[in-house]
Design a protein around this motif. Sequence first.
Motif, PDB file in Angstrom:
ATOM      1  N   SER A  15       0.621  -1.312   0.052  1.00  0.00           N
ATOM      2  CA  SER A  15      -0.043  -0.049  -0.178  1.00  0.00           C
ATOM      3  C   SER A  15       0.782   1.246   0.231  1.00  0.00           C
ATOM      4  O   SER A  15       0.132   2.456  -0.141  1.00  0.00           O
ATOM      5  CB  SER A  15      -1.016   0.200   1.031  1.00  0.00           C
ATOM      6  N   GLN A  16       2.121   1.181   0.223  1.00  0.00           N
ATOM      7  CA  GLN A  16       2.863   2.345   0.271  1.00  0.00           C
ATOM      8  C   GLN A  16       3.256   2.823  -1.209  1.00  0.00           C
ATOM      9  O   GLN A  16       3.058   2.168  -2.249  1.00  0.00           O
ATOM     10  CB  GLN A  16       4.294   1.973   0.939  1.00  0.00           C
ATOM     11  N   THR A  17       3.830   3.784  -1.270  1.00  0.00           N
ATOM     12  CA  THR A  17       4.575   4.256  -2.682  1.00  0.00           C
ATOM     13  C   THR A  17       5.914   3.983  -2.757  1.00  0.00           C
ATOM     14  O   THR A  17       6.701   4.375  -1.704  1.00  0.00           O
ATOM     15  CB  THR A  17       4.397   5.760  -2.825  1.00  0.00           C
ATOM     16  N   LEU A  18       6.144   3.434  -3.907  1.00  0.00           N
ATOM     17  CA  LEU A  18       7.594   3.013  -4.202  1.00  0.00           C
ATOM     18  C   LEU A  18       8.279   4.375  -4.882  1.00  0.00           C
ATOM     19  O   LEU A  18       7.802   4.631  -5.699  1.00  0.00           O
ATOM     20  CB  LEU A  18       7.843   1.851  -5.103  1.00  0.00           C
ATOM     21  N   SER A  19       9.368   4.729  -4.548  1.00  0.00           N
ATOM     22  CA  SER A  19       9.854   5.731  -5.413  1.00  0.00           C
ATOM     23  C   SER A  19      11.663   5.318  -5.863  1.00  0.00           C
ATOM     24  O   SER A  19      12.194   4.881  -4.989  1.00  0.00           O
ATOM     25  CB  SER A  19      10.289   7.041  -4.510  1.00  0.00           C
ATOM     26  N   LEU A  20      11.749   5.426  -7.159  1.00  0.00           N
ATOM     27  CA  LEU A  20      13.061   5.147  -7.550  1.00  0.00           C
ATOM     28  C   LEU A  20      13.640   6.207  -8.503  1.00  0.00           C
ATOM     29  O   LEU A  20      12.985   6.950  -9.073  1.00  0.00           O
ATOM     30  CB  LEU A  20      12.633   3.766  -8.540  1.00  0.00           C
ATOM     31  N   THR A  21      15.068   6.123  -8.280  1.00  0.00           N
ATOM     32  CA  THR A  21      15.637   7.215  -8.895  1.00  0.00           C
ATOM     33  C   THR A  21      16.774   6.514  -9.758  1.00  0.00           C
ATOM     34  O   THR A  21      17.260   5.747  -9.559  1.00  0.00           O
ATOM     35  CB  THR A  21      16.297   8.288  -7.948  1.00  0.00           C
ATOM     36  N   LYS A  66      -0.676   3.436 -15.793  1.00  0.00           N
ATOM     37  CA  LYS A  66      -1.064   5.019 -16.151  1.00  0.00           C
ATOM     38  C   LYS A  66      -1.392   5.588 -14.796  1.00  0.00           C
ATOM     39  O   LYS A  66      -1.222   6.503 -14.405  1.00  0.00           O
ATOM     40  CB  LYS A  66      -1.875   5.160 -17.467  1.00  0.00           C
ATOM     41  N   ARG A  67      -2.384   4.593 -14.088  1.00  0.00           N
ATOM     42  CA  ARG A  67      -3.117   5.019 -12.904  1.00  0.00           C
ATOM     43  C   ARG A  67      -2.023   5.015 -11.605  1.00  0.00           C
ATOM     44  O   ARG A  67      -2.509   5.828 -10.825  1.00  0.00           O
ATOM     45  CB  ARG A  67      -4.270   4.187 -12.705  1.00  0.00           C
ATOM     46  N   ARG A  68      -1.149   4.221 -11.666  1.00  0.00           N
ATOM     47  CA  ARG A  68      -0.540   4.315 -10.413  1.00  0.00           C
ATOM     48  C   ARG A  68       0.999   5.071 -10.506  1.00  0.00           C
ATOM     49  O   ARG A  68       1.591   4.982  -9.368  1.00  0.00           O
ATOM     50  CB  ARG A  68      -0.190   2.653 -10.160  1.00  0.00           C
ATOM     51  N   ALA A  69       1.364   5.224 -11.418  1.00  0.00           N
ATOM     52  CA  ALA A  69       2.828   5.461 -11.593  1.00  0.00           C
ATOM     53  C   ALA A  69       2.874   7.158 -12.037  1.00  0.00           C
ATOM     54  O   ALA A  69       1.907   7.902 -12.777  1.00  0.00           O
ATOM     55  CB  ALA A  69       3.535   4.838 -12.803  1.00  0.00           C
ATOM     56  N   VAL A  87       1.573  -0.039  -3.890  1.00  0.00           N
ATOM     57  CA  VAL A  87       2.170  -1.310  -4.167  1.00  0.00           C
ATOM     58  C   VAL A  87       1.794  -2.408  -3.769  1.00  0.00           C
ATOM     59  O   VAL A  87       1.022  -2.568  -2.611  1.00  0.00           O
ATOM     60  CB  VAL A  87       3.676  -1.084  -4.060  1.00  0.00           C
ATOM     61  N   THR A  88       1.927  -3.510  -4.156  1.00  0.00           N
ATOM     62  CA  THR A  88       1.502  -4.891  -3.480  1.00  0.00           C
ATOM     63  C   THR A  88       2.754  -5.786  -3.788  1.00  0.00           C
ATOM     64  O   THR A  88       3.667  -5.477  -4.485  1.00  0.00           O
ATOM     65  CB  THR A  88       0.250  -5.544  -4.538  1.00  0.00           C
ATOM     66  N   PRO A  89       2.625  -7.150  -3.193  1.00  0.00           N
ATOM     67  CA  PRO A  89       3.763  -8.132  -3.211  1.00  0.00           C
ATOM     68  C   PRO A  89       3.885  -8.386  -5.128  1.00  0.00           C
ATOM     69  O   PRO A  89       5.034  -8.730  -5.172  1.00  0.00           O
ATOM     70  CB  PRO A  89       3.280  -9.365  -2.519  1.00  0.00           C
ATOM     71  N   GLU A  90       2.879  -8.080  -5.691  1.00  0.00           N
ATOM     72  CA  GLU A  90       3.086  -8.328  -7.132  1.00  0.00           C
ATOM     73  C   GLU A  90       3.880  -7.544  -7.593  1.00  0.00           C
ATOM     74  O   GLU A  90       4.368  -7.671  -8.929  1.00  0.00           O
ATOM     75  CB  GLU A  90       1.678  -8.587  -7.865  1.00  0.00           C
ATOM     76  N   ASP A  91       4.189  -6.478  -7.031  1.00  0.00           N
ATOM     77  CA  ASP A  91       5.094  -5.351  -7.700  1.00  0.00           C
ATOM     78  C   ASP A  91       6.843  -5.658  -7.473  1.00  0.00           C
ATOM     79  O   ASP A  91       7.676  -5.022  -7.758  1.00  0.00           O
ATOM     80  CB  ASP A  91       4.923  -3.902  -7.342  1.00  0.00           C
ATOM     81  N   GLN A 114      22.091  -1.303 -14.194  1.00  0.00           N
ATOM     82  CA  GLN A 114      22.040  -2.640 -13.504  1.00  0.00           C
ATOM     83  C   GLN A 114      20.972  -3.075 -13.071  1.00  0.00           C
ATOM     84  O   GLN A 114      20.841  -4.140 -12.594  1.00  0.00           O
ATOM     85  CB  GLN A 114      23.509  -2.664 -12.546  1.00  0.00           C
ATOM     86  N   GLY A 115      20.268  -2.102 -12.506  1.00  0.00           N
ATOM     87  CA  GLY A 115      19.031  -2.645 -11.905  1.00  0.00           C
ATOM     88  C   GLY A 115      18.964  -2.502 -10.465  1.00  0.00           C
ATOM     89  O   GLY A 115      20.114  -2.850  -9.903  1.00  0.00           O
ATOM     90  N   THR A 116      17.607  -2.405  -9.628  1.00  0.00           N
ATOM     91  CA  THR A 116      17.939  -2.448  -8.450  1.00  0.00           C
ATOM     92  C   THR A 116      16.485  -3.296  -8.007  1.00  0.00           C
ATOM     93  O   THR A 116      15.264  -3.387  -8.513  1.00  0.00           O
ATOM     94  CB  THR A 116      17.481  -1.004  -7.903  1.00  0.00           C
ATOM     95  N   GLN A 117      16.768  -4.215  -7.020  1.00  0.00           N
ATOM     96  CA  GLN A 117      15.684  -5.042  -6.484  1.00  0.00           C
ATOM     97  C   GLN A 117      14.866  -4.575  -5.493  1.00  0.00           C
ATOM     98  O   GLN A 117      15.289  -3.607  -4.613  1.00  0.00           O
ATOM     99  CB  GLN A 117      16.345  -6.288  -5.859  1.00  0.00           C
ATOM    100  N   VAL A 118      13.618  -4.527  -5.730  1.00  0.00           N
ATOM    101  CA  VAL A 118      12.792  -4.030  -4.672  1.00  0.00           C
ATOM    102  C   VAL A 118      11.401  -5.299  -4.305  1.00  0.00           C
ATOM    103  O   VAL A 118      11.108  -5.974  -5.230  1.00  0.00           O
ATOM    104  CB  VAL A 118      11.721  -2.814  -5.611  1.00  0.00           C
ATOM    105  N   THR A 119      11.482  -5.193  -3.249  1.00  0.00           N
ATOM    106  CA  THR A 119      10.777  -6.206  -2.599  1.00  0.00           C
ATOM    107  C   THR A 119       9.562  -5.581  -1.818  1.00  0.00           C
ATOM    108  O   THR A 119       9.755  -4.589  -0.898  1.00  0.00           O
ATOM    109  CB  THR A 119      11.343  -7.185  -1.766  1.00  0.00           C
TER     110      THR A 119
END
Length: 122
Positions: A15-21, A66-69, A87-91, A114-119
């Motif tokens: 349910s939180q918001t994921l922020s990636l840079t 589109k609705r979540r990002a 976010v959900t575990p499916e993200d 290189q990518g970053t892992q998000v759980t």
Amino acid sequence: QVQLQESGPGLVKPSQTLSLTCAVSGGSITENRFYWSWVRQLPGKGEEWMSALDWRGNPYYSPSFKRRASISWDTSKNKFTLELRSVTPEDTAVYYCARDREVVARRGVGSWGQGTQVTVSS
């Protein structure tokens, strides 16, 4: 040669918001005719294009996100950011940033981080 480096929280609660840079070096994010994308790879699945900015800062979104990002940039710091809400575990995935001449970044053609892992887990 342009280099891209993702950064993210690693672990996010549902349910939180994921922020990636994505920090860009060796090239400007306002350089003409380049698109700056976010792509993710879910465990055991193929890559999924999520969103992009063009060299003028115009956003593009996959219908799936589109609705979540929300994608944005900071030209003074030469970086761009993706926020993914609710976010959900499916993200749970590896998230990549990329530069390409096309809106949808192509593996093996453009430049990728290189990518970053998000759980996503409580």
